[in-house]
Design an enzyme around this catalytic site. Structure first.
Site, PDB file in Angstrom:
ATOM      1  N   ARG A  57      38.973  36.736  47.315  1.00  0.00           N
ATOM      2  CA  ARG A  57      38.338  37.723  46.429  1.00  0.00           C
ATOM      3  C   ARG A  57      39.334  38.783  45.971  1.00  0.00           C
ATOM      4  O   ARG A  57      39.369  39.143  44.798  1.00  0.00           O
ATOM      5  CB  ARG A  57      37.164  38.394  47.161  1.00  0.00           C
ATOM      6  CG  ARG A  57      35.955  37.515  47.191  1.00  0.00           C
ATOM      7  CD  ARG A  57      34.813  38.097  47.989  1.00  0.00           C
ATOM      8  NE  ARG A  57      33.663  37.189  47.862  1.00  0.00           N
ATOM      9  CZ  ARG A  57      32.473  37.402  48.397  1.00  0.00           C
ATOM     10  NH1 ARG A  57      32.243  38.491  49.121  1.00  0.00           N
ATOM     11  NH2 ARG A  57      31.495  36.541  48.203  1.00  0.00           N
ATOM     12  N   TYR A  86      33.655  33.117  39.858  1.00  0.00           N
ATOM     13  CA  TYR A  86      34.017  32.396  41.095  1.00  0.00           C
ATOM     14  C   TYR A  86      34.418  33.338  42.233  1.00  0.00           C
ATOM     15  O   TYR A  86      34.648  34.508  42.021  1.00  0.00           O
ATOM     16  CB  TYR A  86      35.001  31.261  40.837  1.00  0.00           C
ATOM     17  CG  TYR A  86      36.400  31.531  40.342  1.00  0.00           C
ATOM     18  CD1 TYR A  86      36.995  32.771  40.364  1.00  0.00           C
ATOM     19  CD2 TYR A  86      37.159  30.455  39.860  1.00  0.00           C
ATOM     20  CE1 TYR A  86      38.298  32.938  39.920  1.00  0.00           C
ATOM     21  CE2 TYR A  86      38.458  30.615  39.411  1.00  0.00           C
ATOM     22  CZ  TYR A  86      39.022  31.859  39.456  1.00  0.00           C
ATOM     23  OH  TYR A  86      40.299  32.027  39.027  1.00  0.00           O
ATOM     24  N   GLU A  87      34.440  32.779  43.433  1.00  0.00           N
ATOM     25  CA  GLU A  87      34.610  33.576  44.662  1.00  0.00           C
ATOM     26  C   GLU A  87      33.542  34.662  44.770  1.00  0.00           C
ATOM     27  O   GLU A  87      33.795  35.741  45.314  1.00  0.00           O
ATOM     28  CB  GLU A  87      36.005  34.207  44.744  1.00  0.00           C
ATOM     29  CG  GLU A  87      37.146  33.225  44.748  1.00  0.00           C
ATOM     30  CD  GLU A  87      37.098  32.237  45.906  1.00  0.00           C
ATOM     31  OE1 GLU A  87      36.435  32.532  46.912  1.00  0.00           O
ATOM     32  OE2 GLU A  87      37.703  31.163  45.764  1.00  0.00           O
ATOM     33  N   GLY A  88      32.374  34.364  44.291  1.00  0.00           N
ATOM     34  CA  GLY A  88      31.277  35.340  44.323  1.00  0.00           C
ATOM     35  C   GLY A  88      31.197  36.093  43.013  1.00  0.00           C
ATOM     36  O   GLY A  88      32.118  36.803  42.640  1.00  0.00           O
TER      37      GLY A  88
END
Lengths: 595, 595
Positions: B298, B439-441
């Site tokens: 992140r 992406y990655e949350g």
């Protein structure tokens, strides 16, 4: 169904914000275009756009128009769809009956244009440009030009283009170099290269009518030496039949990020002896005529912003209702739920919805002003409406298209990872939308217009008059006691104060400190657009509260949407005011060499 | 040159905001990583990224990775570039020396990562994911796993992946269905489908180490029953040599809007008898380990936001200096001038620049906290820094990536019509950037983290402590008399007040009224990110004023950029506060059936 035309919202605007009944009462030419007609027209248009044109949108992205040896082949299905569009009489909807049109008010036609753009922006660009060409011919064309060309443009036999841009002349038309040489027979030979010509070449109609900006030898430098010419792809005989191929050729089309099905042509005029053109209107007044065409197109591009935002919104709503993921934070559902249950997804959808409805309402109001400006029997009413419309055009164009970038971004975001996959379709809207803040004058060009011609020229008088109208809406809100009305009143009042501070600032600085005024031009446009769209939703809120009992679901939604706009969108004006009034110096403080 | 690494700005941050000298003094492991070393490392990295990797960025968009019969072929040149990257030792920069890394502080490595991402985001995703895999193995891997896998990952022989997502399990990992069956020999057989696997298959390394989330039979429901497995593409013998092909196959790659050169794989595990995997750490603790990996990733994605913003900025500046169009409004140039002379172009470039520098400064400060959290000899210092870093991760990820959408949009806008043409390259940045908020949350997932774990859990204590640090910076600003310091003080004070009001609101509402708190989650993230980035620019401004005489051009630009941020970006917090505190109800007011 991939697109559902928002007929009900459109009719609400047409009736309650644009005031169609007043228009039909006051303007004899519109006597036949009452609400029932409007509803019938919108229903027909919804069918065509939903069933025939919308399904081709994704196809156009996958199989764009292609160029080979000077010939452009459009996406499979476009040709047939264009025939259906033309045969339905849609190209003539807003144009005069004497040339085969239907003479409908823009107030109605704008809703149809939005549907067409929602259904398929790439496709709809062709009719949009044709509308512009018709507009220019009506204004400045000779009787012969009108009689020969307009009917063919309206029945879809031919289409129209606007040829302004050249490699060195984009926003700056003073740099146009294409030249026109007068011939003994009264025609001109045109030589030059035009780029970014939307539907400059295609296979959907038998002829293409290019309107071309060029300089006659000896004309003054700059924009005062530009003339407008009609240069058909095929020469046209006096009886309207087609003659020889003209020397105007498409040498390539662009490879673009979006609106891929719409061919963007590079046109070469006169490489084989000279393209034959006829003058439109008088020499050296080309820019003036082109502005008529461009103003119509600018409003149309603003509608494209509303249109693509609505399409993206509809897609996002469908996905949010379908996609199951995670438990709601309030525990209202025991297991994983459709993501529309999550507050942030709701926030995104409401942002999309309220921006779209706000800009649609703004465009609808502007359309009514256009109709009154052109057809009202009273000269003073025409003048006032024209002034209001002129003020609205940069807002409709600039704000609605900028907001469409936010909305299409959120549209992808609601889809999560699937949004980034092209097969989903959300990404296409994101890519398509980005042209809207650029063509027909970038947002900065719209903002220059707002600052210069629409605000500074009269010392901010017109801009303040608009604030006066908003104040009247506030007074009506103040007589209500609902939470929604209170929220709207508070936000509108604050934003109007921001707006007035900025108008005063811009009007005061524009002449003496142009860098200071123009440093805030786009923020001013965004502030004014935000406020005016919010004002229209405030008017809608008042109507919806009055009519709540008649249609609780629709009117309730209108109220909730307006309230969301008041609480989440209108407050943005504060930061814009600060940037404009306090932040002008820091825009240009960094010296050029530091970049 | 298509990319020029901003080495000077990075070193300024590393020295004056991250405080590298303090780190090297206090932390023995970093004793050799002083400013001179940092400068040397950054210079080397700049050469590699500028000369070797950046030129492949546009190529990757034109010739994306392609799939055929389970084999993925990357863009021509990627393989060689990856060798150069690996041979330069860059993959091991931040990792421990005992496994072949260099043990550099993240404070330095983050700058290198930004360069790599600016140069070529599609390419750089491979090293980014490998870093995550290394991180997870370091945390939870067995000694044997570490000894065999980490050195090969660091020397570029192998690369790593993260396998979380399944068609029904995106943000919601509780829904993971991939299953792991224990075998007699202590290994597991893995069965299932994983989607959106970045570099899940490619030809740049001889093996791929998949870290896979799966459920062991009988594990608890939901996220507490998920374990993490190491599943190599080729089995690995005890001596590290490669064995048989494992039953993990790439059945397709996605057709995406951007980062096209980065293969996004659908991986099928166990279609031919079961993919053999080994457990990482303990059963049912997979999500915990994955979060370690994901937290590193992140932060890395946040850097991608800074990186792509900088690349877009550099491109826009070059075009704005080159493109001649229209006369400046202040008459400073007689004829048409380069568009950088126009105030609105300057406003766009300054917006891009100040957002980029603000987010870079924020990331740099966070990196220093990470280093202290992991390596400081004092336990209390480690704890405090860890808390600060944890607070910063959603801001670095969420705010930097959202701002990159604004910056890449402006990047296209500065180019006008040319920006929409793919050959120009500005559009690629616009398309590439959009994955970053997903992406990655997604931004909403980051915002949930900020609201839940980082704010509500301790009643807003940590969030208020950050405000306390900002107040100290304000006190220092108050002792200055420059226009820039005054502007910054005013803006910072107002934004901090907005922030504190929101923190109080969120902390008070999160438990009892979760819908209300989470309706404002993303606006809260945007407010906090805006403020914290602005705070770092305020710190930079103080340093730059002190050092103005030593380097007037650089320090002057830093001051002007900080001031622009203060006057144009920080004021946005007001609208966010209003939306959060006054507007929560209208987020969820519209009933589901009205959408």
């Amino acid at each position: 169904m991939s697109y559902q035309a928002p007929v009900k919202d459109m009719l609400f605007n047409i009736q309650h914000l644009a005031g169609l009944e007043t228009l039909t009462q006051q303007i004899p030419a519109f006597a036949d275009f009452g609400l029932d007609t409007a509803a019938a027209v919108l229903d027909e248009c919804a069918k065509l756009t939903q069933d025939v044109i919308a399904p081709l949108n994704f196809e156009g992205d996958k199989n764009p128009s292609s160029w080979k040896d000077g010939v452009v082949t459009t996406t499979p299905g476009f040709k047939q769809a264009f025939r259906a569009y033309a045969e339905g009489g849609w190209q003539g909807l807003v144009h005069p009956a004497e040339f085969g049109g239907q003479g409908a008010p823009k107030t109605i036609a704008a809703a149809c244009a939005e549907m067409l753009q929602s259904a398929n922006m790439s496709f709809a660009l062709c009719p949009l440009l044709t509308d512009g060409a018709v507009e220019a011919l009506l204004t400045a064309g000779s009787d012969a030009q009108k009689a020969i060309f307009i009917p063919k443009l309206l029945d879809g036999s031919w289409t129209g283009t606007m040829n302004l841009t050249e490699p060195q002349a984009g926003s700056d038309l003073a740099l146009v170099r294409t030249r026109a040489e007068p011939q003994a027979d009264g025609t001109y030979k045109i030589f030059g290269t035009k780029i970014f010509i939307t539907y400059g070449e295609h296979d959907m109609a038998e002829n293409i009518v290019h309107l071309v900006l060029a300089r006659v030898a000896g004309a003054p430098e700059g924009v005062k030496g530009i003339s407008l010419f009609l240069v058909p792809k095929f020469m046209v005989n006096a009886d309207g039949s087609l003659g020889a191929r003209n020397d105007a050729h498409c040498v390539s089309i662009e490879h673009k990020m979006g609106i891929k099905a719409s061919p963007t042509a590079v046109l070469q005029f006169g490489d084989h002896g000279g393209a034959i053109g006829t003058l439109i209107g008088q020499e050296n007044r080309g820019l003036e005529y082109m502005f008529i065409m461009m103003n119509a197109a600018r409003y149309g591009v603003g509608l494209q912003g509303v249109a693509i935002a609505d399409r993206a919104y509809q897609k996002a709503v469908a996905y949010a209702k379908d996609r199951v993921q995670s438990r709601p934070v309030d525990g209202s559902v025991a297991g994983s739920a459709a993501i529309i249950h999550h507050p942030d997804v709701r926030r995104m959808l409401m942002t999309m919805r309220s921006l779209t409805e706000g800009c649609r309402a703004m465009a609808s109001t502007a359309a009514a002003a256009f109709d009154a400006a052109h057809h009202h029997p009273d000269a003073e009413a025409r003048k006032q409406n024209q002034a209001f419309y002129d003020f609205m055009v940069p807002l409709v164009k600039g704000y609605s298209t900028e907001m469409s970038l936010e909305v299409t971004d959120l549209g992808v975001q609601v889809h999560g990872g699937m949004g980034f996959i092209e097969e989903t379709g959300a990404a296409q809207h994101y890519r398509d939308a980005k042209i809207l803040t650029i063509y027909e004058g970038t947002t900065a060009i719209q903002a220059n217009d707002l600052v210069g011609r629409k605000t500074a020229r009269d010392g901010g008088q017109l801009a303040r008059a608009v604030a006066g109208q908003i104040e009247a809406t506030e007074a009506a809100l103040a007589r209500r006691d609902s939470a929604a009305a209170r929220a709207m009143l508070k936000a509108l009042r604050a934003s109007r104060a921001d707006y007035l501070a900025v108008v005063d600032f811009i009007a005061a600085q524009a002449k003496g400190n142009p860098n200071v005024a123009y440093a805030g031009s786009v923020p001013y446009l965004m502030l004014a657009g935000n406020l005016v769209a919010g004002w229209q939703l405030a008017r809608a809120l008042l109507v919806a509260e009055d009519m709540l009992a008649t249609d609780p679901a629709f009117m309730g939604a209108k109220i909730a949407t307006a309230r969301f706009y008041a609480e989440h969108i209108l407050p943005r004006t504060g930061a814009l005011r600060a940037a404009i009034v306090d932040g002008a110096d820091s825009v240009t403080e960094l010296p050029l060499e530091a970049f």
